[in-house]
Design a protein around this motif. Structure first.
Motif, PDB file in Angstrom:
ATOM      1  N   MET A  26     -25.230 -58.923  33.757  1.00 44.87           N
ATOM      2  CA  MET A  26     -25.685 -57.741  33.008  1.00 44.87           C
ATOM      3  C   MET A  26     -24.529 -57.175  32.190  1.00 44.87           C
ATOM      4  O   MET A  26     -23.438 -56.929  32.703  1.00 44.87           O
ATOM      5  N   LEU A  27     -24.774 -56.963  30.915  1.00 44.46           N
ATOM      6  CA  LEU A  27     -23.751 -56.387  30.046  1.00 44.46           C
ATOM      7  C   LEU A  27     -23.617 -54.892  30.316  1.00 44.46           C
ATOM      8  O   LEU A  27     -24.596 -54.197  30.582  1.00 44.46           O
ATOM      9  N   ARG A  28     -22.384 -54.409  30.215  1.00 49.55           N
ATOM     10  CA  ARG A  28     -22.124 -52.983  30.332  1.00 49.55           C
ATOM     11  C   ARG A  28     -21.639 -52.469  28.980  1.00 49.55           C
ATOM     12  O   ARG A  28     -21.136 -53.228  28.146  1.00 49.55           O
ATOM     13  N   LEU A  29     -21.768 -51.164  28.768  1.00 47.95           N
ATOM     14  CA  LEU A  29     -21.369 -50.599  27.483  1.00 47.95           C
ATOM     15  C   LEU A  29     -19.902 -50.875  27.180  1.00 47.95           C
ATOM     16  O   LEU A  29     -19.528 -51.101  26.022  1.00 47.95           O
ATOM     17  N   GLN A  30     -19.064 -50.842  28.229  1.00 48.88           N
ATOM     18  CA  GLN A  30     -17.647 -51.080  27.986  1.00 48.88           C
ATOM     19  C   GLN A  30     -17.342 -52.511  27.560  1.00 48.88           C
ATOM     20  O   GLN A  30     -16.230 -52.824  27.131  1.00 48.88           O
ATOM     21  N   ASP A  31     -18.350 -53.386  27.671  1.00 48.71           N
ATOM     22  CA  ASP A  31     -18.158 -54.780  27.245  1.00 48.71           C
ATOM     23  C   ASP A  31     -18.350 -54.960  25.742  1.00 48.71           C
ATOM     24  O   ASP A  31     -18.081 -56.034  25.204  1.00 48.71           O
ATOM     25  N   ILE A  32     -18.871 -53.924  25.070  1.00 51.47           N
ATOM     26  CA  ILE A  32     -19.225 -54.062  23.656  1.00 51.47           C
ATOM     27  C   ILE A  32     -18.511 -52.997  22.833  1.00 51.47           C
ATOM     28  O   ILE A  32     -18.533 -51.807  23.163  1.00 51.47           O
ATOM     29  N   ASP A  33     -17.909 -53.414  21.750  1.00 47.91           N
ATOM     30  CA  ASP A  33     -17.318 -52.497  20.775  1.00 47.91           C
ATOM     31  C   ASP A  33     -18.450 -51.889  19.957  1.00 47.91           C
ATOM     32  O   ASP A  33     -19.230 -52.607  19.325  1.00 47.91           O
ATOM     33  N   VAL A  34     -18.542 -50.564  19.961  1.00 43.48           N
ATOM     34  CA  VAL A  34     -19.629 -49.893  19.243  1.00 43.48           C
ATOM     35  C   VAL A  34     -19.617 -50.246  17.759  1.00 43.48           C
ATOM     36  O   VAL A  34     -20.668 -50.313  17.105  1.00 43.48           O
ATOM     37  N   ASN A  35     -18.457 -50.499  17.205  1.00 39.66           N
ATOM     38  CA  ASN A  35     -18.373 -50.862  15.784  1.00 39.66           C
ATOM     39  C   ASN A  35     -19.160 -52.141  15.482  1.00 39.66           C
ATOM     40  O   ASN A  35     -19.676 -52.315  14.373  1.00 39.66           O
ATOM     41  N   LEU A  36     -19.232 -53.036  16.470  1.00 40.47           N
ATOM     42  CA  LEU A  36     -20.011 -54.254  16.269  1.00 40.47           C
ATOM     43  C   LEU A  36     -21.497 -53.931  16.132  1.00 40.47           C
ATOM     44  O   LEU A  36     -22.221 -54.583  15.367  1.00 40.47           O
ATOM     45  N   LEU A  37     -21.950 -52.929  16.862  1.00 39.22           N
ATOM     46  CA  LEU A  37     -23.358 -52.513  16.759  1.00 39.22           C
ATOM     47  C   LEU A  37     -23.637 -51.873  15.408  1.00 39.22           C
ATOM     48  O   LEU A  37     -24.729 -52.016  14.860  1.00 39.22           O
ATOM     49  N   VAL A  38     -22.643 -51.161  14.876  1.00 42.69           N
ATOM     50  CA  VAL A  38     -22.795 -50.585  13.532  1.00 42.69           C
ATOM     51  C   VAL A  38     -22.958 -51.703  12.508  1.00 42.69           C
ATOM     52  O   VAL A  38     -23.824 -51.640  11.621  1.00 42.69           O
ATOM     53  N   VAL A  39     -22.138 -52.746  12.624  1.00 45.57           N
ATOM     54  CA  VAL A  39     -22.247 -53.897  11.714  1.00 45.57           C
ATOM     55  C   VAL A  39     -23.622 -54.542  11.850  1.00 45.57           C
ATOM     56  O   VAL A  39     -24.278 -54.868  10.852  1.00 45.57           O
ATOM     57  N   PHE A  40     -24.077 -54.725  13.087  1.00 46.89           N
ATOM     58  CA  PHE A  40     -25.399 -55.317  13.313  1.00 46.89           C
ATOM     59  C   PHE A  40     -26.486 -54.477  12.651  1.00 46.89           C
ATOM     60  O   PHE A  40     -27.384 -54.998  11.966  1.00 46.89           O
ATOM     61  N   HIS A  41     -26.429 -53.168  12.858  1.00 50.43           N
ATOM     62  CA  HIS A  41     -27.450 -52.270  12.303  1.00 50.43           C
ATOM     63  C   HIS A  41     -27.499 -52.367  10.778  1.00 50.43           C
ATOM     64  O   HIS A  41     -28.591 -52.459  10.186  1.00 50.43           O
ATOM     65  N   LEU A  42     -26.351 -52.356  10.142  1.00 52.43           N
ATOM     66  CA  LEU A  42     -26.312 -52.431   8.678  1.00 52.43           C
ATOM     67  C   LEU A  42     -26.770 -53.797   8.172  1.00 52.43           C
ATOM     68  O   LEU A  42     -27.453 -53.896   7.145  1.00 52.43           O
ATOM     69  N   LEU A  43     -26.383 -54.854   8.890  1.00 48.01           N
ATOM     70  CA  LEU A  43     -26.836 -56.191   8.508  1.00 48.01           C
ATOM     71  C   LEU A  43     -28.347 -56.314   8.645  1.00 48.01           C
ATOM     72  O   LEU A  43     -29.016 -56.947   7.820  1.00 48.01           O
ATOM     73  N   TYR A  44     -28.883 -55.732   9.691  1.00 49.40           N
ATOM     74  CA  TYR A  44     -30.334 -55.804   9.902  1.00 49.40           C
ATOM     75  C   TYR A  44     -31.068 -55.088   8.769  1.00 49.40           C
ATOM     76  O   TYR A  44     -32.153 -55.500   8.357  1.00 49.40           O
ATOM     77  N   GLN A  45     -30.489 -54.006   8.266  1.00 46.36           N
ATOM     78  CA  GLN A  45     -31.119 -53.263   7.173  1.00 46.36           C
ATOM     79  C   GLN A  45     -31.013 -53.987   5.840  1.00 46.36           C
ATOM     80  O   GLN A  45     -31.986 -54.080   5.090  1.00 46.36           O
ATOM     81  N   SER A  46     -29.820 -54.497   5.531  1.00 40.18           N
ATOM     82  CA  SER A  46     -29.593 -55.062   4.194  1.00 40.18           C
ATOM     83  C   SER A  46     -29.749 -56.571   4.114  1.00 40.18           C
ATOM     84  O   SER A  46     -30.074 -57.118   3.069  1.00 40.18           O
ATOM     85  N   ARG A  88     -18.260 -62.116  16.824  1.00 45.83           N
ATOM     86  CA  ARG A  88     -17.884 -61.504  18.103  1.00 45.83           C
ATOM     87  C   ARG A  88     -19.122 -61.006  18.851  1.00 45.83           C
ATOM     88  O   ARG A  88     -19.256 -61.202  20.067  1.00 45.83           O
ATOM     89  N   LEU A  89     -20.053 -60.365  18.119  1.00 47.35           N
ATOM     90  CA  LEU A  89     -21.252 -59.828  18.757  1.00 47.35           C
ATOM     91  C   LEU A  89     -22.161 -60.955  19.224  1.00 47.35           C
ATOM     92  O   LEU A  89     -22.815 -60.844  20.276  1.00 47.35           O
ATOM     93  N   ARG A  90     -22.208 -62.049  18.460  1.00 47.09           N
ATOM     94  CA  ARG A  90     -22.997 -63.220  18.879  1.00 47.09           C
ATOM     95  C   ARG A  90     -22.529 -63.746  20.232  1.00 47.09           C
ATOM     96  O   ARG A  90     -23.337 -64.069  21.107  1.00 47.09           O
ATOM     97  N   LYS A  91     -21.216 -63.792  20.403  1.00 44.84           N
ATOM     98  CA  LYS A  91     -20.669 -64.293  21.669  1.00 44.84           C
ATOM     99  C   LYS A  91     -20.993 -63.348  22.820  1.00 44.84           C
ATOM    100  O   LYS A  91     -21.350 -63.784  23.914  1.00 44.84           O
ATOM    101  N   VAL A  92     -20.881 -62.044  22.563  1.00 43.84           N
ATOM    102  CA  VAL A  92     -21.144 -61.068  23.622  1.00 43.84           C
ATOM    103  C   VAL A  92     -22.605 -61.093  24.040  1.00 43.84           C
ATOM    104  O   VAL A  92     -22.937 -61.065  25.234  1.00 43.84           O
ATOM    105  N   LEU A  93     -23.514 -61.161  23.052  1.00 47.73           N
ATOM    106  CA  LEU A  93     -24.946 -61.084  23.340  1.00 47.73           C
ATOM    107  C   LEU A  93     -25.578 -62.444  23.617  1.00 47.73           C
ATOM    108  O   LEU A  93     -26.726 -62.519  24.068  1.00 47.73           O
TER     109      LEU A  93
END
Length: 311
Positions: free
Chosen positions: A1-21, A44-49
């Protein structure tokens, strides 16, 4: 199970913007970084998720099914964080110059605004109100993005993610001019079917269901005029021999002014619940709280009012 401390929030920002554009170049411009930096963050996010998240296609990036599933909750989480760090728990209607956008039908404008606007002029003189129709684009999306603050009406399309408060329920009635042959005396199903009718088919609202119910009720009637909205109804009914089915609040607001008569509807139709809606993202927004509290205090009928609840 992933924990929040395992993920850099900035990576989620990149994901969100990529999903939109769906384009790394646009995300790089938005964040002020290079395209390779965006690609590196995505890798990096691909590897984490443990998922590719996006596949390249000729027009840009195509989200994977997993990316589609996580996009909305991530967007909501990021918006909540953004709102939280910028939150200011204050709103002074007497000095505010805020513009509120409220989605309502033409019936809503006729019923609510004659009371609401004088109140604002006295107690919130610099607050501006902008009304839009419930059928604008994607109302759910507009409210989620903060482009529409509140919606009022019979809106079954607003489901998960929205809070609602019952203002009142209203029956449907028949409206006709005072000199109409059916303005007095018996007015049952036979008289209803014999009369010529105007019909309002209000797209994007629950009121459109009424005509469906009438057409299936076994009470056919001659229809001479069909309209897409209610605002012209009193003018038309006052000038001829048509009968129209309308919500009671519209009838009450217009009958005396236009010389019309309200008659109970001979067909058993369900009452229309009129609710106030807002998106959960703005549940704690001070200005939103003030305006919806004002609408509840001015228009909620005691027997219809319900405790605020998220749908």
């Amino acid at each position: 199970m992933l924990r929040l401390q395992d993920i850099d929030v900035n990576l989620l920002v990149v994901f969100h913007l990529l999903y939109q554009s769906r384009k790394t170049m646009l995300v790089a411009e938005q964040l002020g970084i290079t395209q390779p930096s965006v690609s590196h963050a995505l890798n990096r996010l691909r590897k984490v998720l443990g998922d590719p998240l996006f596949e390249r296609i000729p027009r840009g990036l195509q989200p994977t099914p997993f990316a589609d599933r996580i996009a909305e909750p991530i967007a909501y989480a990021l918006a909540t964080l953004q709102d939280s760090i910028n939150f200011r728990d204050s709103f002074d209607p007497g000095t505010s110059t805020r513009t509120f956008t409220v989605s309502m039908t033409d019936i809503g404008e006729i019923y609510f605004l004659p009371q609401l606007i004088p109140y604002l002029a006295e107690h919130a003189p610099s607050v501006r109100l902008h009304t839009v129709r419930n059928s604008i684009g994607n109302l759910k999306e507009q409210m989620e993005n903060g482009l529409v603050d509140l919606a009022v009406g019979l809106l079954p399309q607003l489901g998960p993610g929205f809070f609602q408060r019952r203002l009142f329920t209203q029956p449907y009635v028949c409206l006709m001019r005072r000199e109409h042959p059916l303005a007095e005396g018996p007015f049952g199903l036979e008289e209803f079917q014999r009369a010529k009718h105007a019909v309002v088919v209000a797209q994007g609202t629950g009121h459109g269901q009424v005509e469906d119910l009438l057409s299936k009720s076994g009470a056919p009637r001659p229809i001479q005029l069909q309209l897409p909205h209610f605002v012209a109804v009193p003018y038309i009914i006052a000038a001829g021999e048509l009968v129209v089915t309308v919500p009671e609040k519209l009838a009450e607001r217009t009958a005396e002014r236009f010389g019309l008569v309200i008659r109970p509807h001979p067909v058993a139709l369900p009452e229309a619940p009129i609710n106030l809606f807002w998106h959960r993202r703005y549940h704690h927004d001070a200005g939103n709280k003030w305006l919806r509290g004002l609408l509840v205090s001015m228009f909620a009928e005691h027997e219809a009012a319900q405790t605020v609840a998220e749908k």
